[in-house]
Design a protein around this motif. Structure first.
Motif, PDB file in Angstrom:
ATOM      1  N   THR A 125      67.720-165.280-171.341  1.00  0.00           N
ATOM      2  CA  THR A 125      68.770-166.222-170.985  1.00  0.00           C
ATOM      3  C   THR A 125      69.026-166.204-169.472  1.00  0.00           C
ATOM      4  OG1 THR A 125      70.471-164.562-171.368  1.00  0.00           O
ATOM      5  CG2 THR A 125      69.867-165.960-173.237  1.00  0.00           C
ATOM      6  N   GLU A 126      69.703-167.234-169.003  1.00  0.00           N
ATOM      7  CA  GLU A 126      70.010-167.347-167.571  1.00  0.00           C
ATOM      8  C   GLU A 126      70.771-166.126-167.064  1.00  0.00           C
ATOM      9  OE1 GLU A 126      69.505-169.716-165.187  1.00  0.00           O
ATOM     10  OE2 GLU A 126      68.268-171.021-166.437  1.00  0.00           O
ATOM     11  N   ARG A 130      67.842-164.768-164.756  1.00  0.00           N
ATOM     12  CA  ARG A 130      68.009-165.420-163.451  1.00  0.00           C
ATOM     13  C   ARG A 130      69.438-165.270-162.937  1.00  0.00           C
ATOM     14  NH1 ARG A 130      64.347-167.717-166.357  1.00  0.00           N
ATOM     15  NH2 ARG A 130      65.811-168.812-167.696  1.00  0.00           N
ATOM     16  N   ASP A 136      64.949-164.577-157.804  1.00  0.00           N
ATOM     17  CA  ASP A 136      64.318-165.385-158.842  1.00  0.00           C
ATOM     18  C   ASP A 136      62.853-165.612-158.471  1.00  0.00           C
ATOM     19  OD1 ASP A 136      63.553-167.282-160.737  1.00  0.00           O
ATOM     20  OD2 ASP A 136      65.500-168.283-160.704  1.00  0.00           O
ATOM     21  N   PRO A 140      60.353-169.769-164.329  1.00  0.00           N
ATOM     22  CA  PRO A 140      61.149-169.467-165.526  1.00  0.00           C
ATOM     23  C   PRO A 140      60.338-169.446-166.810  1.00  0.00           C
ATOM     24  CG  PRO A 140      61.689-171.640-164.638  1.00  0.00           C
ATOM     25  CD  PRO A 140      60.868-170.945-163.611  1.00  0.00           C
TER      26      PRO A 140
END
Length: 419
Positions: A125-126, A130, A136, A140
């Motif tokens: 998950t974000e 990230r 980052d 993704p």
């Protein structure tokens, strides 16, 4: 009952539990690569196994981590076979499975109950993958696949785990729903009788200077100084902190390696990268008030907490550091990141203050406000210690819960190995 403990750095999280189980009359042994020959530690028979094999050159980078775990798992398996040949058959196996060691132990003792220390499940998950845009990778889709592969070890252990224990609700919540009914949330515990305020504490820092409670001391601790624990955020706030607090001493504790996340680029250390970034903004006279202590013996760590007027703790949404609860137990006034693991143990303006992880201006402003308000610091510190004593005390809360968990584990029907 016969109990076998598996930990690559024994005693690790079993430092207090293992001797407590011995005192309960259980026969306790440990298999670990940490020792070269059999020894006895507080009634525990500590037995060695050797890690055999080497990582494959040129292997796909996503498999490097899992291959290392397989090497440990097969090596521990061989050590277990030797232990079985000598007649040892555990009723219960306790393991921190994060290094893969316990992967094949049910193949040796299928009737043993396996209790795992469930530290963290890697999520895509974000919030997890990230959280910090600065680091980052910009891939993704690839990161999601890479992270799922990091859970191969978790998934294999999930099939054979009879029960698990996790130190915080946040950490337990990272595991899939199918695990949840087998995981008990119980912290390792804080020895609050030892980790307590000491008005006479003294801490020697650089150049032989000794700091006491009469000094304005700001403390910051990481096992290793790195972004996962907000070292970069704190360092970028440091020039302004030193400018606005001309009498403050900043004491930092932590190593130069990496505990979590990626290694620093170009063979450097995260510690030095962020020193280099901010050093030009800090006059020499101010830099003399910054003290890096590296890694220190526990008594010196305690002295650091006991002279602290304000303790800064920052973390990604990740494993909660013992040091935060220890700082609270020592009655430190805490300024911490407003992230999920912290919110489980800290309540704003009751047991500490919180700021957005990335807001350096708020970090500086609130830190200065805390240092200017001794009554608030004292109130927060008292409340923090009382909270830890009530919920995380080793002797009265956590250790009894852990012992009860192990003894319940022994009553379960063991889960079989699944083809």
């Amino acid at each position: 009952m016969k109990i076998l403990i598996i930990h690559q750095n024994f005693p690790g999280q079993y430092k207090y539990l293992a001797p407590a189980l011995v005192k309960r009359g259980h026969e306790v042994a440990s298999l670990t690569p940490k020792v070269d020959k059999p020894t006895n530690w507080k009634g525990v028979k500590v037995l060695p196994y050797k890690i055999k094999g080497n990582s494959t050159r040129g292997i796909h980078p996503w498999l490097q981590d899992f291959e290392t775990k397989i090497l440990r798992g097969t090596s521990c398996y061989q050590g277990a076979l030797e232990l079985k040949a000598r007649g040892f058959a555990p009723d219960v196996i306790l393991a921190h499975h994060g290094w893969g060691e316990s992967m094949f132990l049910k193949d040796v003792w299928p009737n043993a109950r396996l209790g795992l220390y469930c530290e963290l499940y890697h999520l895509t998950t974000e919030e997890f993958a990230r959280f910090d845009p600065e680091f980052d990778r910009g891939t993704p889709d690839l990161d999601a696949m890479r992270i799922r592969l990091k859970n191969l070890n978790n998934r294999i252990h999930e099939e054979i785990m009879d029960a698990g224990v996790s130190p915080t609700r946040f950490q337990a919540s990272t595991f899939p729903e199918r695990w949840q009914d087998r995981i008990t949330v119980t912290h390792d515990g804080i020895f609050t009788d030892e980790v307590k305020p000491n008005p006479d504490a003294r801490l020697e820092v650089t150049d032989g200077r000794v700091l006491t409670r009469d000094d304005e001391v700001i403390t910051f601790i990481n096992r290793n100084l790195e972004p996962y624990r907000g070292y970069h955020v704190f360092m970028r706030a440091l020039p302004e902190i030193l400018r606005r607090r001309p009498n403050a001493h900043v004491v930092m504790l932590g190593g130069d390696e990496v505990s979590y996340g990626a290694k620093a680029p170009d063979g450097k250390t995260w510690k030095q990268i962020f020193i280099d970034e901010v050093r030009g903004q800090i006059p020499d006279a101010d830099w003399a008030r910054v003290h890096y202590l590296g890694r220190v013996p526990y008594d010196r760590f305690l002295a650091m907490m006991q002279v602290s007027q304000a303790h800064v703790y920052l973390t990604y949404p990740f494993v909660l550091s013992w040091s935060l609860l220890e700082a609270m137990s020592a009655e430190c006034a805490i300024l911490a990141s407003d992230t999920r693991p912290v919110r489980e143990v800290l309540t704003e303006d009751e047991t500490g203050w919180m700021v957005d992880f990335f807001d350096r201006e708020a970090l500086v402003d609130r830190l200065c406000a805390l240092l200017d308000d001794p009554e608030t610091r004292a109130r927060l510190g008292r409340n923090a210690r009382a909270f830890v004593q009530q919920n995380y005390d080793l002797r009265t809360v956590c250790l009894p819960e852990h012992v009860a968990w192990v003894e319940r584990l022994a009553t379960l029907e063991p889960r079989p190995v699944i083809d």
